[in-house]
Motif scaffolding. Structure first.
Motif, PDB file in Angstrom:
ATOM      1  N   GLY A  17       0.807  -1.216   0.000  1.00  0.00           N
ATOM      2  CA  GLY A  17       0.000   0.000   0.000  1.00  0.00           C
ATOM      3  C   GLY A  17       0.837   1.261   0.000  1.00  0.00           C
ATOM      4  O   GLY A  17       0.861   1.980   1.001  1.00  0.00           O
ATOM      5  N   PRO A  18       1.543   1.566  -1.104  1.00  0.00           N
ATOM      6  CA  PRO A  18       2.424   2.743  -1.122  1.00  0.00           C
ATOM      7  C   PRO A  18       1.826   3.966  -1.787  1.00  0.00           C
ATOM      8  O   PRO A  18       2.513   4.972  -1.964  1.00  0.00           O
ATOM      9  N   CYS A  19       0.564   3.894  -2.194  1.00  0.00           N
ATOM     10  CA  CYS A  19       0.041   4.880  -3.147  1.00  0.00           C
ATOM     11  C   CYS A  19      -0.156   6.275  -2.563  1.00  0.00           C
ATOM     12  O   CYS A  19      -0.616   7.177  -3.267  1.00  0.00           O
ATOM     13  N   LEU A  20       0.149   6.462  -1.292  1.00  0.00           N
ATOM     14  CA  LEU A  20       0.063   7.806  -0.720  1.00  0.00           C
ATOM     15  C   LEU A  20       1.377   8.571  -0.842  1.00  0.00           C
ATOM     16  O   LEU A  20       1.444   9.743  -0.504  1.00  0.00           O
ATOM     17  N   ASN A  22       4.632   9.277  -3.408  1.00  0.00           N
ATOM     18  CA  ASN A  22       5.301   9.138  -4.706  1.00  0.00           C
ATOM     19  C   ASN A  22       6.754   8.718  -4.557  1.00  0.00           C
ATOM     20  O   ASN A  22       7.397   8.324  -5.540  1.00  0.00           O
ATOM     21  N   GLY A  23       7.294   8.792  -3.364  1.00  0.00           N
ATOM     22  CA  GLY A  23       8.676   8.374  -3.155  1.00  0.00           C
ATOM     23  C   GLY A  23       8.905   6.898  -3.418  1.00  0.00           C
ATOM     24  O   GLY A  23      10.047   6.466  -3.602  1.00  0.00           O
ATOM     25  N   GLY A  52       1.313   8.222 -11.717  1.00  0.00           N
ATOM     26  CA  GLY A  52       2.553   7.462 -11.751  1.00  0.00           C
ATOM     27  C   GLY A  52       2.376   6.018 -11.308  1.00  0.00           C
ATOM     28  O   GLY A  52       3.017   5.109 -11.844  1.00  0.00           O
ATOM     29  N   PHE A  53       1.513   5.776 -10.336  1.00  0.00           N
ATOM     30  CA  PHE A  53       1.292   4.410  -9.869  1.00  0.00           C
ATOM     31  C   PHE A  53       0.515   3.602 -10.901  1.00  0.00           C
ATOM     32  O   PHE A  53       0.785   2.421 -11.104  1.00  0.00           O
TER      33      PHE A  53
END
Length: 268
Positions: A17-20, A22-23, A52-53
């Motif tokens: 769950g990285p979608c918060l 952009n890093g 980007g995701f």
């Protein structure tokens, strides 16, 4: 950890769950277009993610019952009151030091923070596991289709004492209210609708209700019926005034289990 697990054959899938942030995009770009990895990655989307995701081409999913789908509301920071100039012991005004704009905390505020420092912030556990569905209701019948009552566990003598004490204090309890969870007569019911019984006392009430004969007898098809449908001793009953005397002929061997959704389980 993700780099390690994607190299392990036993790892079937990775959910991230990285979608918060952009890093994470440069890191995830390493696996873009790599079939061995890309097919085993699913990104969990909470608030709408940036393009980007989506451009990575990984599968994406959302879990609205677990994570919020809207961003937290912005909170404007109220400016704190400017500390007024204090007065020295000789009566002259002493200016507030440069950059200092916070008033000293009141005794109440200080006590509150002291309590939090001592006891910690209040914790709350949130269970996100899916709620288990209630088991389906059923009743038993013999090979002739006659209703059989499932044997009840023996009650606890101490629970029976507590049950009898309450009966003396509040009167007879409403079977529908306690055993079905609702009473069709509502406030007009002549029986007690007080505090719910605990599991041990509820078992005592089930035994009491079982001693009363169901008006439909062995042909009752209500899985929630708590009354008795036959004599538990059958042909071996020696009670001359048994209220179930007309059921002494019934075969007490279960042959089928009939569920409230229409399913039928046949015993061997």
């Amino acid at each position: 950890m993700m780099r390690v697990m994607l190299r392990v054959n036993q790892c079937r899938h990775v959910m991230m769950g990285p979608c918060l942030d952009n890093g994470y995009l440069p890191f995830l770009s390493e696996y873009k277009g790599q079939p061995f990895a890309a097919g085993r990655i699913t990104l969990i989307e909470m608030t709408p993610s940036t393009p980007g995701f989506h451009a990575l081409g990984f599968r994406m999913t959302s879990m609205p019952n677990v994570f919020r789908s809207q961003p937290l509301p912005d909170k404007s920071v109220n400016s704190l009151p400017v500390r007024p100039a204090s007065t020295s012991t000789d009566g002259a005004a002493v200016p507030t030091p440069s950059g200092s704009s916070v008033s000293p905390p009141s005794d109440h505020t200080a006590a509150s923070w002291a309590a939090l420092g001592k006891n910690g912030l209040p914790s709350k556990t949130i269970n996100v596991a899916p709620k288990k569905p209630a088991p389906p209701r059923f009743y038993l019948v013999n090979k002739h289709g006659e209703r059989l009552d499932e044997e009840l566990p023996r009650w606890d003598p101490n629970a029976e004492k507590r049950f009898s004490k309450r009966i003396k204090e509040t009167g007879n309890m409403c079977n529908n209210y306690q055993l079905r969870g609702r009473c069709p007569d509502g406030e007009f019911c002549p029986y007690d609708h007080g505090e719910r019984l605990g599991p041990a006392e509820l078992l005592v009430l089930r035994h009491k209700a079982r001693s009363l004969k169901c008006q439909n007898g062995p042909w009752c098809d209500d899985p929630q019926c708590f009354y008795g449908h036959h004599c538990r001793f059958g042909k071996g009953c020696t009670n001359p005034s048994c209220r179930f005397a007309d059921t002494h002929h019934i075969d007490l061997t279960p042959a089928k289990k009939i569920y409230d959704d229409g399913r039928v389980e046949v015993f061997n």
